[in-house]
Design a protein around this motif. Structure first.
Motif, PDB file in Angstrom:
ATOM      1  N   TYR A 110       7.762   1.631   6.461  1.00  0.00           N
ATOM      2  CA  TYR A 110       7.460   0.524   5.554  1.00  0.00           C
ATOM      3  C   TYR A 110       6.160  -0.165   5.963  1.00  0.00           C
ATOM      4  CZ  TYR A 110       8.096  -3.679   2.750  1.00  0.00           C
ATOM      5  OH  TYR A 110       7.919  -4.700   1.854  1.00  0.00           O
ATOM      6  N   GLU A 111       5.954  -0.333   7.251  1.00  0.00           N
ATOM      7  CA  GLU A 111       4.746  -1.026   7.719  1.00  0.00           C
ATOM      8  C   GLU A 111       3.466  -0.216   7.502  1.00  0.00           C
ATOM      9  OE1 GLU A 111       4.899   0.164  12.464  1.00  0.00           O
ATOM     10  OE2 GLU A 111       5.328  -1.884  11.853  1.00  0.00           O
ATOM     11  N   ASP A 112       3.584   1.099   7.362  1.00  0.00           N
ATOM     12  CA  ASP A 112       2.409   1.961   7.159  1.00  0.00           C
ATOM     13  C   ASP A 112       2.151   2.305   5.694  1.00  0.00           C
ATOM     14  OD1 ASP A 112       1.965   2.009   9.884  1.00  0.00           O
ATOM     15  OD2 ASP A 112       2.933   3.951  10.188  1.00  0.00           O
ATOM     16  N   ARG A 113       2.957   1.796   4.789  1.00  0.00           N
ATOM     17  CA  ARG A 113       2.861   2.205   3.382  1.00  0.00           C
ATOM     18  C   ARG A 113       1.509   1.883   2.750  1.00  0.00           C
ATOM     19  NH1 ARG A 113       4.901  -2.643   3.453  1.00  0.00           N
ATOM     20  NH2 ARG A 113       4.747  -4.080   1.702  1.00  0.00           N
ATOM     21  N   GLU A 114       0.934   0.736   3.076  1.00  0.00           N
ATOM     22  CA  GLU A 114      -0.360   0.375   2.475  1.00  0.00           C
ATOM     23  C   GLU A 114      -1.469   1.312   2.962  1.00  0.00           C
ATOM     24  OE1 GLU A 114      -0.815  -1.698  -0.028  1.00  0.00           O
ATOM     25  OE2 GLU A 114       1.329  -2.177   0.007  1.00  0.00           O
ATOM     26  N   LYS A 115      -1.414   1.670   4.242  1.00  0.00           N
ATOM     27  CA  LYS A 115      -2.408   2.605   4.791  1.00  0.00           C
ATOM     28  C   LYS A 115      -2.229   3.986   4.157  1.00  0.00           C
ATOM     29  CE  LYS A 115      -5.866   2.884   7.584  1.00  0.00           C
ATOM     30  NZ  LYS A 115      -7.043   2.059   7.401  1.00  0.00           N
ATOM     31  N   ALA A 116      -0.984   4.390   3.952  1.00  0.00           N
ATOM     32  CA  ALA A 116      -0.725   5.683   3.306  1.00  0.00           C
ATOM     33  C   ALA A 116      -1.333   5.708   1.903  1.00  0.00           C
ATOM     34  CB  ALA A 116       0.773   5.946   3.242  1.00  0.00           C
ATOM     35  N   LYS A 117      -1.221   4.595   1.185  1.00  0.00           N
ATOM     36  CA  LYS A 117      -1.823   4.502  -0.148  1.00  0.00           C
ATOM     37  C   LYS A 117      -3.339   4.664  -0.064  1.00  0.00           C
ATOM     38  CE  LYS A 117       1.580   1.228  -1.924  1.00  0.00           C
ATOM     39  NZ  LYS A 117       1.740  -0.136  -2.461  1.00  0.00           N
ATOM     40  N   GLU A 118      -3.951   4.067   0.961  1.00  0.00           N
ATOM     41  CA  GLU A 118      -5.402   4.197   1.137  1.00  0.00           C
ATOM     42  C   GLU A 118      -5.815   5.656   1.327  1.00  0.00           C
ATOM     43  OE1 GLU A 118      -7.070   1.668   4.191  1.00  0.00           O
ATOM     44  OE2 GLU A 118      -5.755   0.011   3.588  1.00  0.00           O
ATOM     45  N   PHE A 119      -4.940   6.438   1.943  1.00  0.00           N
ATOM     46  CA  PHE A 119      -5.229   7.860   2.162  1.00  0.00           C
ATOM     47  C   PHE A 119      -4.815   8.721   0.967  1.00  0.00           C
ATOM     48  CE2 PHE A 119      -5.412   6.518   6.618  1.00  0.00           C
ATOM     49  CZ  PHE A 119      -6.519   7.215   7.052  1.00  0.00           C
TER      50      PHE A 119
END
Length: 67
Positions: free
Chosen positions: A15-24
């Motif tokens: 959950y904490e990495d979801r925004e970074k995953a979207k960036e990728f």
């Protein structure tokens, strides 16, 4: 399910990495409840970032324990 759907790379994303995953380039698939990347190389870039982040966090914790 079409051929292209089978070619997506599925990755576990916290959950904490979801925004970074979207960036990728990851997109959430609500039916499968998985994060998916259209391109395998984008998934690999995210996993590389995640690995580096994990190493940095471990180093910070390690240093902090000695203070």
């Amino acid at each position: 399910m079409d051929w292209k759907e089978n070619q997506k790379t599925k990755v576990d994303v916290s959950y904490e990495d979801r925004e970074k995953a979207k960036e990728f380039g990851a997109r959430w698939n609500p039916k499968k409840k998985k994060w998916e990347f259209e391109k395998e190389e984008d998934a690999q870039k995210f996993l590389d970032w995640k690995k580096i982040r994990k190493i940095k966090v471990k180093n910070i914790i390690f240093i902090k324990n000695f203070q």
